[in-house]
Design an enzyme around this catalytic site. Structure first.
Site, PDB file in Angstrom:
ATOM      1  N   ASP A  35     -10.834   2.987   4.098  1.00  0.00           N
ATOM      2  CA  ASP A  35     -11.239   1.576   4.059  1.00  0.00           C
ATOM      3  C   ASP A  35     -12.756   1.433   3.917  1.00  0.00           C
ATOM      4  O   ASP A  35     -13.255   0.354   3.606  1.00  0.00           O
ATOM      5  CB  ASP A  35     -10.849   0.898   5.384  1.00  0.00           C
ATOM      6  CG  ASP A  35      -9.630   0.007   5.252  1.00  0.00           C
ATOM      7  OD1 ASP A  35      -9.426  -0.557   4.166  1.00  0.00           O
ATOM      8  OD2 ASP A  35      -8.901  -0.130   6.251  1.00  0.00           O
ATOM      9  N   GLN A  47      -4.581  -1.154   9.712  1.00  0.00           N
ATOM     10  CA  GLN A  47      -4.532  -2.495   9.138  1.00  0.00           C
ATOM     11  C   GLN A  47      -5.091  -3.520  10.121  1.00  0.00           C
ATOM     12  O   GLN A  47      -4.760  -3.523  11.303  1.00  0.00           O
ATOM     13  CB  GLN A  47      -3.074  -2.840   8.756  1.00  0.00           C
ATOM     14  CG  GLN A  47      -2.899  -4.149   8.021  1.00  0.00           C
ATOM     15  CD  GLN A  47      -3.512  -4.150   6.618  1.00  0.00           C
ATOM     16  OE1 GLN A  47      -3.694  -3.118   6.002  1.00  0.00           O
ATOM     17  NE2 GLN A  47      -3.844  -5.329   6.126  1.00  0.00           N
ATOM     18  N   LYS A 101       0.839  -1.206   0.000  1.00  0.00           N
ATOM     19  CA  LYS A 101       0.000   0.000   0.000  1.00  0.00           C
ATOM     20  C   LYS A 101       0.879   1.262   0.000  1.00  0.00           C
ATOM     21  O   LYS A 101       0.643   2.197  -0.767  1.00  0.00           O
ATOM     22  CB  LYS A 101      -0.931  -0.007   1.225  1.00  0.00           C
ATOM     23  CG  LYS A 101      -2.037  -1.059   1.115  1.00  0.00           C
ATOM     24  CD  LYS A 101      -2.815  -1.283   2.412  1.00  0.00           C
ATOM     25  CE  LYS A 101      -3.823  -2.415   2.222  1.00  0.00           C
ATOM     26  NZ  LYS A 101      -4.597  -2.738   3.434  1.00  0.00           N
TER      27      LYS A 101
HETATM   28  N1  GUN Z   1      -6.870  -6.695   6.426  1.00  0.00           N
HETATM   29  C1  GUN Z   1      -7.235  -7.482   5.382  1.00  0.00           C
HETATM   30  N2  GUN Z   1      -7.865  -6.745   4.436  1.00  0.00           N
HETATM   31  C2  GUN Z   1      -7.888  -5.476   4.897  1.00  0.00           C
HETATM   32  C3  GUN Z   1      -8.394  -4.259   4.372  1.00  0.00           C
HETATM   33  O1  GUN Z   1      -8.973  -4.180   3.276  1.00  0.00           O
HETATM   34  N3  GUN Z   1      -8.207  -3.160   5.152  1.00  0.00           N
HETATM   35  C4  GUN Z   1      -7.606  -3.222   6.358  1.00  0.00           C
HETATM   36  N4  GUN Z   1      -7.497  -2.090   7.062  1.00  0.00           N
HETATM   37  N5  GUN Z   1      -7.127  -4.329   6.878  1.00  0.00           N
HETATM   38  C5  GUN Z   1      -7.269  -5.452   6.149  1.00  0.00           C
END
Ligand code: GUN
Length: 309
Positions: A121, A98, A54
């Protein structure tokens, strides 16, 4: 029949170039670059890989990014303090915490603390509520990416029967809402669904978000369906890999197991899906790449809305 492979790579690259152009335009016309901050707590190895991707992608596209990493034993109070500060910082457009968080942290409190305008998100109840009501806004990245794959591959959604297997807040539920918004007839299935294959076989569009390697098999897939595989699972057993992959694919997979100890497998049995479906997203190289691309898009959307440009 052999399915058409829907390449996440090509579509993700197209979205990323569009985002990079928008970011360059914002800098030129309005004098700022969108800023994304990713918060990671603990040492979950998959999270470290995802967050790395990311932050790297943000930088590639001209988005300013920060990666704040905290030890696994960091207190709830500290994470609350960090998110509160990020909410207050004018230069921060997007905040992503995350998941999963360590067990002692109250995930819900943290996600609800994030300013909904910075919630890239799309997990805040304000944003999930807006999605439920069919308004535009910040939408969870993975399901938003699935819609992009379908649209950019010229697969009609309106009037089609879409079956989503899985009811998580991150994928299953928002996926169903987005498909509904696109005028699909939507069925949500889950672990308690009776006679799952009889339902999934009716799907024109089948989305698998279950979290079990190769769970969706030939008996679940209607002839000519579009199968979207959202799962990411590790398979380390050589015999199991043999059941999942075709002759063309198996050698590469066995080499991966030998070198890294595992190979990545979705929630769909790829060998059987290739035979039965008309369109199929591979793992890796499918939906996963879209998640990151859509996060970048959400960061730009959040920046333009919040800054009123
Ligand atoms: N963990 C697995 N997928 C995601 C996601 O799309 N966003 C976040 N913040 N954590 C994750």
């Amino acid at each position: 029949m052999s399915a058409r492979i829907l390449s996440g790579k090509t579509i993700a690259e197209a979205i990323k170039s569009e985002v990079a152009a928008e970011v360059a335009g914002l800098k030129e016309v309005h004098g700022f670059s969108p800023c994304l901050v990713v918060v990671r707590v603990g040492e979950d190895p998959a999270s470290a890989v995802y967050v790395g991707s990311k932050v790297r992608t943000a930088e590639e596209l001209g988005i300013v990014s920060e990666h704040l990493h905290f030890d696994a034993d960091t207190s709830q109070e500290k994470i609350v303090e960090v998110v509160t500060e990020l909410n207050e910082r004018h230069d921060v457009d997007g905040i992503l915490v995350q998941l999963p968080l360590p067990k002692h942290i109250d995930e819900r409190e943290i996600l609800e603390l994030i300013d909904p305008e910075k919630d890239v998100d799309g997990f805040h109840p304000i944003n999930t509520g807006r999605l439920m009501q069919g308004y535009e806004g910040l939408v969870p990245c993975t399901p938003a990416g699935v819609i992009e794959i379908l649209k950019r591959s010229d697969i009609d959604i309106a009037g089609k029967h879409a079956v989503v297997v899985g009811r998580s807040n991150i994928v299953g539920k928002p996926m169903a809402m987005l498909l509904l918004k696109e005028s699909a007839t939507v069925t949500i299935c889950h672990s308690r669904t009776k006679d799952l294959p009889s339902i999934t076989r009716q799907a024109d569009i089948l989305v698998a978000a279950i979290g079990r390697a190769g769970f969706i098999r030939s008996e679940h897939i209607g002839e000519g369906a579009t199968v979207i595989d959202v799962g990411i699972n590790n398979v380390s057993d050589v015999e199991r890999a043999g059941e999942l992959f075709s002759n063309e694919e198996i050698e590469k997979r066995l080499t991966a197991i030998e070198n890294r100890g595992f190979t990545l497998v979705g929630d769909v049995n790829p060998r059987e899906a290739m035979e039965k479906s008309a369109n199929f997203t591979p793992v890796p190289g499918g939906v996963g790449l879209l998640t990151v691309a859509m996060l970048m898009k959400n960061t730009v959307v959040a920046a333009t809305i919040r800054r009123g440009v």
